[in-house]
Design an enzyme around this catalytic site. Structure first.
Site, PDB file in Angstrom:
ATOM      1  N   ASP A   1      84.856 -78.166  10.947  1.00  0.00           N
ATOM      2  CA  ASP A   1      83.171 -78.667  11.197  1.00  0.00           C
ATOM      3  C   ASP A   1      82.641 -77.881  12.467  1.00  0.00           C
ATOM      4  O   ASP A   1      81.342 -77.349  12.315  1.00  0.00           O
ATOM      5  CB  ASP A   1      83.243 -79.489  10.963  1.00  0.00           C
ATOM      6  CG  ASP A   1      82.028 -79.936  10.549  1.00  0.00           C
ATOM      7  OD1 ASP A   1      80.715 -78.950   9.926  1.00  0.00           O
ATOM      8  OD2 ASP A   1      81.049 -81.239  11.231  1.00  0.00           O
TER       9      ASP A   1
ATOM     10  N   LYS B   1      76.274 -71.672   7.187  1.00  0.00           N
ATOM     11  CA  LYS B   1      77.656 -72.145   7.655  1.00  0.00           C
ATOM     12  C   LYS B   1      77.804 -72.886   6.647  1.00  0.00           C
ATOM     13  O   LYS B   1      77.091 -73.704   6.159  1.00  0.00           O
ATOM     14  CB  LYS B   1      77.560 -72.861   9.052  1.00  0.00           C
ATOM     15  CG  LYS B   1      77.528 -73.986   9.325  1.00  0.00           C
ATOM     16  CD  LYS B   1      77.857 -74.956  10.420  1.00  0.00           C
ATOM     17  CE  LYS B   1      79.396 -75.321  10.553  1.00  0.00           C
ATOM     18  NZ  LYS B   1      79.087 -77.195  10.453  1.00  0.00           N
TER      19      LYS B   1
ATOM     20  N   GLU C   1      79.946 -86.402  19.552  1.00  0.00           N
ATOM     21  CA  GLU C   1      78.534 -86.752  19.117  1.00  0.00           C
ATOM     22  C   GLU C   1      78.565 -88.893  18.175  1.00  0.00           C
ATOM     23  O   GLU C   1      79.234 -88.716  18.255  1.00  0.00           O
ATOM     24  CB  GLU C   1      79.055 -86.950  17.517  1.00  0.00           C
ATOM     25  CG  GLU C   1      77.964 -84.993  17.316  1.00  0.00           C
ATOM     26  CD  GLU C   1      78.112 -84.384  15.740  1.00  0.00           C
ATOM     27  OE1 GLU C   1      77.056 -84.272  15.754  1.00  0.00           O
ATOM     28  OE2 GLU C   1      79.076 -84.008  14.975  1.00  0.00           O
TER      29      GLU C   1
ATOM     30  N   LYS D   1      75.895 -89.477  22.388  1.00  0.00           N
ATOM     31  CA  LYS D   1      75.818 -87.784  21.979  1.00  0.00           C
ATOM     32  C   LYS D   1      75.643 -86.659  23.367  1.00  0.00           C
ATOM     33  O   LYS D   1      74.347 -87.244  24.099  1.00  0.00           O
ATOM     34  CB  LYS D   1      74.380 -87.452  21.683  1.00  0.00           C
ATOM     35  CG  LYS D   1      73.512 -85.922  20.947  1.00  0.00           C
ATOM     36  CD  LYS D   1      72.845 -86.476  19.836  1.00  0.00           C
ATOM     37  CE  LYS D   1      72.344 -84.606  19.660  1.00  0.00           C
ATOM     38  NZ  LYS D   1      73.267 -84.057  18.714  1.00  0.00           N
TER      39      LYS D   1
ATOM     40  N   LYS E   1      69.272 -72.790  19.908  1.00  0.00           N
ATOM     41  CA  LYS E   1      68.845 -73.829  21.068  1.00  0.00           C
ATOM     42  C   LYS E   1      68.845 -72.955  22.292  1.00  0.00           C
ATOM     43  O   LYS E   1      69.643 -72.312  22.879  1.00  0.00           O
ATOM     44  CB  LYS E   1      70.068 -75.033  21.534  1.00  0.00           C
ATOM     45  CG  LYS E   1      70.526 -76.070  20.279  1.00  0.00           C
ATOM     46  CD  LYS E   1      71.166 -76.665  20.594  1.00  0.00           C
ATOM     47  CE  LYS E   1      72.325 -77.560  19.503  1.00  0.00           C
ATOM     48  NZ  LYS E   1      71.593 -78.445  18.685  1.00  0.00           N
TER      49      LYS E   1
ATOM     50  N   ARG F   1      68.970 -74.841  -9.426  1.00  0.00           N
ATOM     51  CA  ARG F   1      69.290 -75.267 -10.603  1.00  0.00           C
ATOM     52  C   ARG F   1      68.377 -76.044 -11.277  1.00  0.00           C
ATOM     53  O   ARG F   1      67.980 -75.518 -12.422  1.00  0.00           O
ATOM     54  CB  ARG F   1      70.983 -75.833 -11.053  1.00  0.00           C
ATOM     55  CG  ARG F   1      71.424 -75.183 -10.073  1.00  0.00           C
ATOM     56  CD  ARG F   1      73.276 -76.027 -10.858  1.00  0.00           C
ATOM     57  NE  ARG F   1      73.906 -74.878 -10.794  1.00  0.00           N
ATOM     58  CZ  ARG F   1      74.997 -74.591  -9.829  1.00  0.00           C
ATOM     59  NH1 ARG F   1      74.779 -75.620  -8.155  1.00  0.00           N
ATOM     60  NH2 ARG F   1      75.732 -74.579 -10.349  1.00  0.00           N
TER      61      ARG F   1
ATOM     62  N   ASP G   1      74.558 -69.713  13.305  1.00  0.00           N
ATOM     63  CA  ASP G   1      75.032 -70.799  13.752  1.00  0.00           C
ATOM     64  C   ASP G   1      73.687 -71.114  14.403  1.00  0.00           C
ATOM     65  O   ASP G   1      72.993 -70.787  15.596  1.00  0.00           O
ATOM     66  CB  ASP G   1      76.453 -70.150  14.395  1.00  0.00           C
ATOM     67  CG  ASP G   1      77.239 -71.108  15.369  1.00  0.00           C
ATOM     68  OD1 ASP G   1      75.998 -71.649  15.986  1.00  0.00           O
ATOM     69  OD2 ASP G   1      78.245 -70.863  15.544  1.00  0.00           O
ATOM     70  N   HIS G   2      73.163 -72.388  14.132  1.00  0.00           N
ATOM     71  CA  HIS G   2      72.798 -73.319  14.595  1.00  0.00           C
ATOM     72  C   HIS G   2      72.634 -73.415  16.328  1.00  0.00           C
ATOM     73  O   HIS G   2      71.606 -73.943  17.127  1.00  0.00           O
ATOM     74  CB  HIS G   2      72.148 -74.389  13.763  1.00  0.00           C
ATOM     75  CG  HIS G   2      72.730 -75.398  14.236  1.00  0.00           C
ATOM     76  ND1 HIS G   2      73.857 -75.925  13.958  1.00  0.00           N
ATOM     77  CD2 HIS G   2      71.862 -76.909  15.031  1.00  0.00           C
ATOM     78  CE1 HIS G   2      74.106 -77.340  13.819  1.00  0.00           C
ATOM     79  NE2 HIS G   2      73.200 -77.367  15.050  1.00  0.00           N
TER      80      HIS G   2
ATOM     81  N   HIS H   1      80.532 -73.812  16.559  1.00  0.00           N
ATOM     82  CA  HIS H   1      79.655 -74.093  17.324  1.00  0.00           C
ATOM     83  C   HIS H   1      79.737 -74.124  19.362  1.00  0.00           C
ATOM     84  O   HIS H   1      80.036 -73.507  19.712  1.00  0.00           O
ATOM     85  CB  HIS H   1      79.299 -75.402  17.169  1.00  0.00           C
ATOM     86  CG  HIS H   1      78.204 -75.491  16.221  1.00  0.00           C
ATOM     87  ND1 HIS H   1      77.355 -74.765  15.444  1.00  0.00           N
ATOM     88  CD2 HIS H   1      78.234 -76.969  15.270  1.00  0.00           C
ATOM     89  CE1 HIS H   1      77.023 -75.101  14.452  1.00  0.00           C
ATOM     90  NE2 HIS H   1      77.553 -77.049  13.961  1.00  0.00           N
TER      91      HIS H   1
ATOM     92  N   LYS I   1      83.339 -87.537  16.405  1.00  0.00           N
ATOM     93  CA  LYS I   1      82.230 -88.328  15.213  1.00  0.00           C
ATOM     94  C   LYS I   1      82.051 -89.508  16.733  1.00  0.00           C
ATOM     95  O   LYS I   1      83.155 -90.125  16.688  1.00  0.00           O
ATOM     96  CB  LYS I   1      82.001 -88.217  14.170  1.00  0.00           C
ATOM     97  CG  LYS I   1      81.907 -86.649  13.170  1.00  0.00           C
ATOM     98  CD  LYS I   1      80.852 -86.592  13.064  1.00  0.00           C
ATOM     99  CE  LYS I   1      80.482 -85.619  12.114  1.00  0.00           C
ATOM    100  NZ  LYS I   1      79.305 -84.451  12.675  1.00  0.00           N
TER     101      LYS I   1
HETATM  102  C1  BG6 Z   1      76.954 -78.840  11.862  1.00  0.00           C
HETATM  103  C2  BG6 Z   1      78.207 -79.989  11.466  1.00  0.00           C
HETATM  104  O1  BG6 Z   1      77.055 -77.726  11.935  1.00  0.00           O
HETATM  105  O2  BG6 Z   1      76.957 -79.520  13.925  1.00  0.00           O
HETATM  106  C3  BG6 Z   1      77.569 -81.423  11.830  1.00  0.00           C
HETATM  107  O3  BG6 Z   1      78.251 -80.044  10.366  1.00  0.00           O
HETATM  108  C4  BG6 Z   1      77.446 -81.851  13.710  1.00  0.00           C
HETATM  109  O4  BG6 Z   1      78.928 -82.353  11.725  1.00  0.00           O
HETATM  110  C5  BG6 Z   1      76.155 -80.422  13.498  1.00  0.00           C
HETATM  111  O5  BG6 Z   1      76.993 -83.251  13.261  1.00  0.00           O
HETATM  112  C6  BG6 Z   1      76.097 -80.660  15.330  1.00  0.00           C
HETATM  113  O6  BG6 Z   1      75.100 -80.772  15.299  1.00  0.00           O
HETATM  114  P1  BG6 Z   1      73.789 -80.369  16.741  1.00  0.00           P
HETATM  115  O7  BG6 Z   1      72.891 -79.672  16.435  1.00  0.00           O
HETATM  116  O8  BG6 Z   1      72.938 -82.062  16.442  1.00  0.00           O
HETATM  117  O9  BG6 Z   1      74.838 -80.530  17.482  1.00  0.00           O
END
Ligand code: BG6
Length: 506
Positions: free
Chosen positions: A250, A163, A231, A360, A197, A56, A192-193, A255, A355
């Site tokens: 979330d 997502k 996390e 982590k 991995k 935008r 889905d990231h 995930h 969180k």
């Molecule tokens: C995201 C969430 O999809 O994944 C975040 O929206 C989260 O809240 C993150 O922190 C975690 O990803 P990773 O790769 O750091 O475990």
């Protein structure tokens, strides 16, 4: 001395133009462009490549290119080679426009026509929705109506959706329906990231490329499974998104369920997208659906209170900017799930994510049943080490096996020992953003790592009873935990009920 194995060589992706919606946003700068840079540096980006940014905010192609060049060193995971940057940003265009305005798509069409004449991208187009979710359906519809996403003359047209894919079962279904009204399933790539991995991708290889694990991968040998995505990060500056979302939405249907389905699925007939995705959806469909009372009994939701995480003071969730001071949104969730099939009947799958926890740590821990110990009557069962196979996803990328061994000495004494495979001891992989493989796979049309519509809906079907039960219960049943701890005591009780306990968060 161990020999490290370098990353395998793959062919460069197809010539194409990448069109990013939401190009001025964080995702583009922080992840997408650094990932494209890494692909270019590894020789995996095609020579005929062009990038169109759509957003935008007022800007120009020159200013957008300069902006990307400037932000790249800030977010790059490798040293910058100016020749690679030059190649990557050789053909960049910017389209300023509203996602809901037809004229935006007419402008994109003009840029594409020009690029496809000058740049030999063969008409291949990858549309990437890096916008807030409200943009997904309208942008999809406009791409359909304008004909920009229609495949013709051998050119492919694909759509990448970030997502969150829906906020509940109904909205996920509606979004699938909308997109599938415009595009074919094989044109849609839902990101889905977690599937980007290496350690997650390796779960399939661990299970199905070894004869060792599969014979014992069932209810006869496995007592329970723990999936932890802990996390140490707080909600930080994402208060308004997070307060409307919560830990369950979330993290779980995406995930954690990706991890669960890779661990629990049946062997696919082939290592091909449809075969793998069908098995993943199938196992999610086999997760027992819970009624209200069961959903409350088999879940724990909690919010973090003041505390210290990694020695830094952390304020309670409710004091976060843009969070309602009376919020009942959970920042931690633990679930106990059962899978109704012959392989897993009666084996609890415990999932937890939160969180502001101690550290982590993402891992899958598979607890094997106790050996019949008649031979070692002298050793109390509690003193025997538990047999765990632990798949460390991050930050410790490893696979470890915990078992019992004889403590050296004249008498039979037993102690717990471990064997660990660390990725870094065997493989040399340059640091990455985690998006490289995903983007590359979109460009070559390999959908193995992308959830299909049925998988997404199966995941939301499992989560929906929890969403409903919690909504009805309101603040009742919301637990608390200290920031920097392992989570609420209620989560320990969830396992203690079955005689189990969580592995500590390291
Ligand atoms: C995201 C969430 O999809 O994944 C975040 O929206 C989260 O809240 C993150 O922190 C975690 O990803 P990773 O790769 O750091 O475990």
């Amino acid at each position: 001395m161990m020999t490290k194995v370098a990353a395998s060589s793959a062919r460069p992706a197809d010539p194409c133009c990448l069109i990013i919606f939401g190009a001025s946003g964080d995702l583009t700068h922080r992840l997408l462009v650094p990932a494209l840079y890494n692909l270019a540096a590894s020789g995996l980006l095609p020579d005929a490549f062009a990038l169109i940014g759509v957003a935008r905010s007022p800007s120009s192609s020159e200013a957008f290119r300069d902006d990307l060049a400037k932000s790249l060193p800030k977010f790059a995971t490798r040293d910058i080679d100016e020749r690679v940057v030059k190649k990557l940003l050789a053909y960049v265009r910017y389209v300023q426009g509203e996602p809901d305005d037809e004229s935006t798509y007419a402008q994109i069409g003009q840029e594409l026509a020009c690029i496809e004449r000058e740049r030999s991208t063969n008409g291949n187009r990858l549309f990437y929705l890096a916008t807030p979710p409200a943009g997904f359906a309208p942008i999809g519809c406009h791409l359909g109506q304008s004909g920009l996403a229609r495949e013709q003359n051998g050119a492919w047209r694909r759509l990448v959706v970030e997502k969150p894919f829906g906020t509940d079962l109904a909205s996920a279904r509606a979004l699938n329906q909308k997109l599938l009204g415009i595009l074919k399933e094989d044109q849609i790539f839902r990101i889905d990231h977690y599937l980007g991995k290496e350690t997650v991708q390796n779960i399939l290889v661990l299970r199905f490329a070894n004869g060792l694990f599969e014979p014992i991968w069932n209810r006869h040998h496995i007592e329970h499974v723990q999936i932890t995505v802990a996390e140490s990060l707080t909600v930080g500056r994402r208060g308004s998104y997070y307060d409307a979302t919560g830990a369950l939405r979330d993290m779980v249907p995406n995930h954690l369920f990706q991890l669960l389905s890779l661990i629990a699925m049946e062997p696919p007939s082939r290592f091909a997208a449809d075969a793998v995705r069908a098995e993943k959806a199938q196992v999610l469909n086999a997760v027992q659906l819970q009624n209200d009372a069961e959903a409350l009994r088999n879940s724990v939701r909690a919010q973090y209170q003041d505390g210290y995480v990694e020695n830094r003071p952390v304020e309670a969730y409710r004091k976060t900017k843009d969070v309602n001071p009376q919020s009942t949104t959970e920042t931690y969730v633990a679930l106990r799930l059962l899978i109704d099939n012959w392989r897993w009947a009666g084996v609890p799958f415990y999932l937890r994510t939160g969180k502001a926890l101690r550290a982590k740590q993402t891992e899958v821990a598979i607890k094997f049943r106790q050996a019949p110990i008649a031979m070692f009557r002298e050793t109390p069962v509690e003193r025997l080490a538990e047999n765990f196979l632990v798949i460390g996803i991050q930050p410790n990328e490893c696979i470890g096996l915990k078992f019992n061994a004889k403590i050296p000495g004249p008498s039979i004494a037993i102690g717990g020992v471990g064997m660990t495979f660390n990725y870094e001891d065997y493989f040399e992989t340059p640091p990455s953003t985690g998006y490289e493989t995903l983007i590359y796979d979109c460009m070559i049309g390999d959908a193995i790592l992308f959830p299909r519509a049925d998988g997404i809906e199966a995941g939301w079907s499992v989560v929906q009873p929890f969403l409903d039960a919690w909504r009805d219960a309101g603040a009742k049943g919301l637990a608390a935990y200290r920031a920097g701890s392992d989570g609420p005591a209620e989560a320990d009780q969830l396992l203690a009920r079955d005689g189990h306990h969580w592995r500590p968060i390291a």
